[in-house]
Motif scaffolding. Structure first.
Motif, PDB file in Angstrom:
ATOM      1  N   GLU A 106       0.829  -1.205   0.000  1.00 45.59           N
ATOM      2  CA  GLU A 106       0.000   0.000   0.000  1.00 45.59           C
ATOM      3  C   GLU A 106       0.864   1.256   0.000  1.00 45.59           C
ATOM      4  OE1 GLU A 106      -2.979  -0.389  -0.545  1.00 45.59           O
ATOM      5  OE2 GLU A 106      -3.931  -1.988   0.592  1.00 45.59           O
ATOM      6  N   ILE A 107       1.889   1.263   0.858  1.00 47.01           N
ATOM      7  CA  ILE A 107       2.778   2.428   0.939  1.00 47.01           C
ATOM      8  C   ILE A 107       3.555   2.583  -0.360  1.00 47.01           C
ATOM      9  CG2 ILE A 107       4.735   3.443   2.149  1.00 47.01           C
ATOM     10  CD1 ILE A 107       3.772   1.980   4.686  1.00 47.01           C
ATOM     11  N   GLU A 108       4.085   1.466  -0.869  1.00 46.41           N
ATOM     12  CA  GLU A 108       4.835   1.511  -2.126  1.00 46.41           C
ATOM     13  C   GLU A 108       3.996   2.109  -3.243  1.00 46.41           C
ATOM     14  OE1 GLU A 108       7.243  -1.634  -5.030  1.00 46.41           O
ATOM     15  OE2 GLU A 108       5.479  -2.296  -3.918  1.00 46.41           O
ATOM     16  N   ARG A 109       2.747   1.670  -3.328  1.00 44.48           N
ATOM     17  CA  ARG A 109       1.864   2.150  -4.399  1.00 44.48           C
ATOM     18  C   ARG A 109       1.580   3.638  -4.241  1.00 44.48           C
ATOM     19  NH1 ARG A 109      -2.284  -0.920  -3.378  1.00 44.48           N
ATOM     20  NH2 ARG A 109      -1.578  -2.645  -4.674  1.00 44.48           N
ATOM     21  N   ARG A 110       1.327   4.088  -3.011  1.00 43.19           N
ATOM     22  CA  ARG A 110       0.924   5.483  -2.820  1.00 43.19           C
ATOM     23  C   ARG A 110       2.103   6.438  -3.018  1.00 43.19           C
ATOM     24  NH1 ARG A 110      -4.040   7.423  -1.388  1.00 43.19           N
ATOM     25  NH2 ARG A 110      -4.550   5.516  -2.494  1.00 43.19           N
ATOM     26  N   ILE A 111       3.304   6.065  -2.556  1.00 42.50           N
ATOM     27  CA  ILE A 111       4.452   6.963  -2.728  1.00 42.50           C
ATOM     28  C   ILE A 111       5.218   6.682  -4.016  1.00 42.50           C
ATOM     29  CG2 ILE A 111       4.707   7.152  -0.213  1.00 42.50           C
ATOM     30  CD1 ILE A 111       7.284   5.469  -0.474  1.00 42.50           C
ATOM     31  N   GLU A 112       4.792   5.640  -4.762  1.00 37.34           N
ATOM     32  CA  GLU A 112       5.507   5.192  -5.969  1.00 37.34           C
ATOM     33  C   GLU A 112       6.973   4.944  -5.628  1.00 37.34           C
ATOM     34  OE1 GLU A 112       4.737   7.719  -9.318  1.00 37.34           O
ATOM     35  OE2 GLU A 112       2.565   7.672  -9.013  1.00 37.34           O
ATOM     36  N   GLY A 113       7.156   4.174  -4.544  1.00 43.68           N
ATOM     37  CA  GLY A 113       8.503   3.904  -4.053  1.00 43.68           C
ATOM     38  C   GLY A 113       9.245   2.899  -4.912  1.00 43.68           C
ATOM     39  N   THR A 114      10.569   3.081  -5.002  1.00 44.98           N
ATOM     40  CA  THR A 114      11.450   2.181  -5.741  1.00 44.98           C
ATOM     41  C   THR A 114      12.726   1.974  -4.944  1.00 44.98           C
ATOM     42  OG1 THR A 114      12.684   3.912  -6.919  1.00 44.98           O
ATOM     43  CG2 THR A 114      10.584   3.189  -7.898  1.00 44.98           C
ATOM     44  N   ALA A 115      13.648   1.197  -5.500  1.00 46.09           N
ATOM     45  CA  ALA A 115      14.942   0.996  -4.850  1.00 46.09           C
ATOM     46  C   ALA A 115      15.761   2.277  -4.821  1.00 46.09           C
ATOM     47  CB  ALA A 115      15.715  -0.113  -5.568  1.00 46.09           C
ATOM     48  N   ASP A 116      15.373   3.282  -5.591  1.00 48.52           N
ATOM     49  CA  ASP A 116      16.089   4.564  -5.601  1.00 48.52           C
ATOM     50  C   ASP A 116      15.506   5.567  -4.617  1.00 48.52           C
ATOM     51  OD1 ASP A 116      17.877   3.753  -7.603  1.00 48.52           O
ATOM     52  OD2 ASP A 116      16.421   4.227  -9.174  1.00 48.52           O
ATOM     53  N   THR A 117      14.413   5.208  -3.934  1.00 47.56           N
ATOM     54  CA  THR A 117      13.845   6.073  -2.899  1.00 47.56           C
ATOM     55  C   THR A 117      14.866   6.276  -1.782  1.00 47.56           C
ATOM     56  OG1 THR A 117      11.585   5.370  -3.381  1.00 47.56           O
ATOM     57  CG2 THR A 117      12.002   6.247  -1.168  1.00 47.56           C
ATOM     58  N   VAL A 118      14.915   7.477  -1.240  1.00 47.67           N
ATOM     59  CA  VAL A 118      15.794   7.774  -0.101  1.00 47.67           C
ATOM     60  C   VAL A 118      14.926   8.348   1.018  1.00 47.67           C
ATOM     61  CG1 VAL A 118      17.783   9.064   0.768  1.00 47.67           C
ATOM     62  CG2 VAL A 118      17.753   8.256  -1.612  1.00 47.67           C
ATOM     63  N   GLY A 119      14.740   7.574   2.085  1.00 47.97           N
ATOM     64  CA  GLY A 119      13.966   8.040   3.225  1.00 47.97           C
ATOM     65  C   GLY A 119      14.840   8.775   4.220  1.00 47.97           C
ATOM     66  N   VAL A 120      14.297   9.802   4.839  1.00 47.65           N
ATOM     67  CA  VAL A 120      14.993  10.554   5.889  1.00 47.65           C
ATOM     68  C   VAL A 120      13.994  10.777   7.022  1.00 47.65           C
ATOM     69  CG1 VAL A 120      16.180  12.683   6.530  1.00 47.65           C
ATOM     70  CG2 VAL A 120      16.510  11.721   4.232  1.00 47.65           C
ATOM     71  N   GLY A 121      14.393  10.515   8.265  1.00 47.82           N
ATOM     72  CA  GLY A 121      13.449  10.691   9.357  1.00 47.82           C
ATOM     73  C   GLY A 121      14.075  10.666  10.727  1.00 47.82           C
ATOM     74  N   TRP A 122      13.199  10.712  11.737  1.00 48.44           N
ATOM     75  CA  TRP A 122      13.630  10.730  13.145  1.00 48.44           C
ATOM     76  C   TRP A 122      12.579  10.130  14.085  1.00 48.44           C
ATOM     77  CZ3 TRP A 122       9.900  13.233  15.805  1.00 48.44           C
ATOM     78  CH2 TRP A 122       9.125  14.174  15.109  1.00 48.44           C
ATOM     79  N   VAL A 123      11.425   9.714  13.555  1.00 48.06           N
ATOM     80  CA  VAL A 123      10.354   9.176  14.404  1.00 48.06           C
ATOM     81  C   VAL A 123      10.849   7.896  15.075  1.00 48.06           C
ATOM     82  CG1 VAL A 123       7.979   8.331  14.459  1.00 48.06           C
ATOM     83  CG2 VAL A 123       8.607  10.194  12.896  1.00 48.06           C
ATOM     84  N   PRO A 124      10.604   7.686  16.373  1.00 44.67           N
ATOM     85  CA  PRO A 124      11.192   6.545  17.089  1.00 44.67           C
ATOM     86  C   PRO A 124      10.750   5.194  16.554  1.00 44.67           C
ATOM     87  CG  PRO A 124       9.536   7.681  18.437  1.00 44.67           C
ATOM     88  CD  PRO A 124       9.790   8.545  17.265  1.00 44.67           C
ATOM     89  N   HIS A 125      11.656   4.197  16.688  1.00 39.88           N
ATOM     90  CA  HIS A 125      11.416   2.872  16.123  1.00 39.88           C
ATOM     91  C   HIS A 125      10.350   2.085  16.881  1.00 39.88           C
ATOM     92  CE1 HIS A 125      14.867   1.998  19.024  1.00 39.88           C
ATOM     93  NE2 HIS A 125      13.850   1.305  19.505  1.00 39.88           N
ATOM     94  N   TYR A 126       9.967   2.497  18.065  1.00 36.58           N
ATOM     95  CA  TYR A 126       8.945   1.773  18.816  1.00 36.58           C
ATOM     96  C   TYR A 126       7.541   2.300  18.510  1.00 36.58           C
ATOM     97  CZ  TYR A 126       9.932   5.805  21.787  1.00 36.58           C
ATOM     98  OH  TYR A 126      10.157   7.077  22.244  1.00 36.58           O
ATOM     99  N   HIS A 127       7.444   3.266  17.631  1.00 35.69           N
ATOM    100  CA  HIS A 127       6.151   3.814  17.217  1.00 35.69           C
ATOM    101  C   HIS A 127       5.818   3.247  15.849  1.00 35.69           C
ATOM    102  CE1 HIS A 127       3.384   6.980  15.625  1.00 35.69           C
ATOM    103  NE2 HIS A 127       2.920   6.892  16.842  1.00 35.69           N
TER     104      HIS A 127
END
Length: 596
Positions: A196-217
């Protein structure tokens, strides 16, 4: 038939395809203002995970729950993936903090999930042993330092059997309205939501995510940590504490690594707006971003507009915004705006909304209005709006409870069949189901956009009108620049023998931003603004310092807990009409609530 039946086989396929050409990069603060880049390639992550998995298998822990207590960083990734590889049920949780009262929550998780093993890192092993001994749990629960527990050959790992119904991990809910419960997320749920996420963001192997939200959330774990493994792409992150100390770092990382996707709750964007200076804008370049998700409850139009205007000079575009809606019980994503369309913001008649009808606000200045941001459209899930009392499915433009069904909906709550039936086993009055009852209120517009209006438990009913607590809080926050986070709740109060609900706002303020405004005057100003906006006859405002409003580990306002803390005298009031307690003509009829 889907290509993969479990998340592990998908991850290992991506690791085989990319090796260490794809990686996780963690930015740690070594000393004040100095940061270090820590990189873990996919192939090396796989080796670490297989080594830990063989150790867990030797302990006979298959299908048993294991608690993961780690700071943000790369060691958690290897531990979580090692649990998946061993078919051990990972339970991510925040490191307990006695000063913040979080050890009680950790103990409840240990009891609820029947934990006998805690995985952690070297820096926290001794402290966790101390906490276990202090809690009288040292004989039942062991802590294992996964950094120094002894080398194990990754080849010793024997892949267990997996399937879509195999339990992957427990995502404990934030506890914004009740004690946390363990949501049972399966491999099939991960695959469905990842798609679902892949389809909505049109994600590929070239996507680069950047974030800080904690891993337990759920937003941090599924949306930021696991999605790169699903896509086979790169992810760069820092800790929430590092971000809060210096919010511009988030934007610097997007600039440096040419980030294409980022996600945060509303308060993250607000913090960036408040703390990033004009001088810090120099050198930023946000033009690489394609997707900027805001998954707050609710998404605020003012935040989106101010963020777009403030950072337009460094490449921020309104089409980057992707407001979305989701929760742990649906693995993560339920709705999201289509890529590149930006937010849908509409004005509705406030009086009609208070009667659960979504009517466009009239043109001009006549009548009270409420601005709402759409959370987008459902992905492949079935989203229904249902009357929570009659369970009748409601038509478009009518407010009711949001119900969801589909492949992303989790199995239920761990060892809690009654709560699972009540939440995950709902049927409409005409027999449709089972649905997940989200506890959230909202409506579907004629064009399919979902608008979330609040939570059932946070409704404040005044003279037959439904007012959402967060609307009151938003109005209070906009009354003066010194107003920060607020929590609105009601007290049952008797005035000369007449019983009624009295609305109280505990409002955190910045005394610096208040300037020369006397605090009593500031409290009166906020009270007047909120009373005018909502026609509240019984309203009190209590000003307090930062930290007075209780929050979950993910930053959500805990209104019931704030109310109880106020009634127990645990909140120091700086000013307000209840600063010295209830006036003589008011009698409180209900005290603090006890957690179940």
């Amino acid at each position: 038939m889907p290509k993969h039946q479990d998340f592990v086989s998908l991850v290992r396929e991506n690791i085989g395809a990319h090796g260490d050409d794809r990686s996780f990069t963690f930015i740690s603060e070594e000393r004040l203002g100095k940061y270090k880049e820590n990189v873990l390639g996919f192939a090396e992550l796989d080796r670490k995970a297989r080594a830990l998995a063989s150790r867990l298998q030797a302990r006979g822990l298959q299908d048993r729950a294991v608690l993961l207590l780690y700071p943000e960083g790369l060691e958690f990734l290897a531990a979580f993936l090692g649990c998946l590889y061993a078919r051990v049920i990972a339970v991510p949780a925040p490191l307990p903090d006695l000063d913040a009262g979080r050890f009680g929550r950790t103990r409840r998780i240990i009891e609820d999930a029947d934990i006998t093993l805690i995985l952690t890192d070297t820096a926290h092993r001794t402290t966790i042993d101390f906490w276990l001994e202090a809690a009288g749990l040292q004989r039942r629960v062991q802590a294992l330092d996964t950094q120094t527990a002894g080398a194990t050959d990754p080849v010793a790992w024997t892949p267990p059997e997996f399937g879509p119904d195999t339990l992957a991990f427990l995502q404990y809910t934030s506890g914004s309205t009740s004690d946390p419960k363990g949501v049972m997320v399966t491999h099939g749920n991960l695959l469905c939501n990842g798609e679902e996420i892949e389809r909505r963001i049109e994600g590929t192997a070239d996507t680069v995510g950047v974030g800080w939200v904690p891993h337990y959330h759920d937003m941090g774990l599924v949306g930021q940590v696991l999605q790169p493994l699903y896509l086979g792409c790169r992810y760069v992150f820092t800790s929430p504490i590092t971000f809060i100390k210096r919010p511009v770092l988030w934007l610097e990382l997007i600039t440096r690594y040419r980030g294409t996707v980022t996600v945060a709750p509303n308060f993250g964007y607000e913090l960036a707006l408040r703390r990033v200076t004009d001088r810090q804008l120099d050198g930023l370049d946000l033009s690489s971003l394609r997707v900027v998700k805001n998954g707050a409850e609710p998404v605020r139009a003012a935040t989106l507009e101010r963020m777009t205007e403030r950072f337009a000079p460094v490449g921020f575009r309104p089409g980057m915004w992707m407001p979305c809606y989701g929760m742990a019980e649906t693995t993560l994503l339920v709705t999201a705006a289509p890529l590149g369309t930006g937010p849908v913001v509409r004005d509705f008649d406030a009086d009609a909304l208070s009667l659960d009808k979504a009517v466009p606000a009239p043109d001009g200045d006549g009548g009270a209005r409420r601005r709402l941001v759409s959370c987008g459209r459902p992905v492949t899930l079935d989203v229904a709006i249902v009357d929570p009392g009659t369970r009748a499915r409601l038509p478009e433009e009518q407010v009711g409870e949001i119900w969801v069904r589909g492949g992303s909906v989790a199995r239920g709550y761990w060892e809690n069949p009654a709560a699972s039936r009540a939440t995950f086993g709902a049927h409409t009055s005409d027999g449709e189901g089972p649905y997940l009852r989200t506890g959230d209120l909202g409506f579907l517009a004629a064009d399919g956009e979902l608008f979330v209006t609040g939570r059932i438990k946070d409704l404040i009913i005044v003279n037959g009108r439904n007012i959402h607590a967060h609307d009151i809080e938003e109005a209070a926050g906009e009354a003066h620049p010194a107003a920060l986070t607020g929590a609105a709740f009601t007290l049952d109060i008797s005035v000369e023998g007449e019983v009624g609900e009295h609305v109280v706002i505990v409002q955190e303020i910045s005394t610096r931003a208040a300037g020369g405004t006397p605090l009593d005057e500031l409290a009166s100003l906020i009270k007047a603004e909120v009373a005018r906006a909502f026609e509240l006859p019984a309203l009190s405002v209590v000003l307090a310092g930062r930290g007075a409003v209780r929050r979950t580990t993910s930053g959500k306002t805990q209104r019931r807990q704030t109310r109880d803390a106020f009634l127990r005298g645990e909140i120091t009031a700086l000013a307000g009409d209840l600063a010295a307690g209830l006036p003589g003509d008011l009698e409180l009829l209900s005290g603090p609530e006890k957690s179940p």
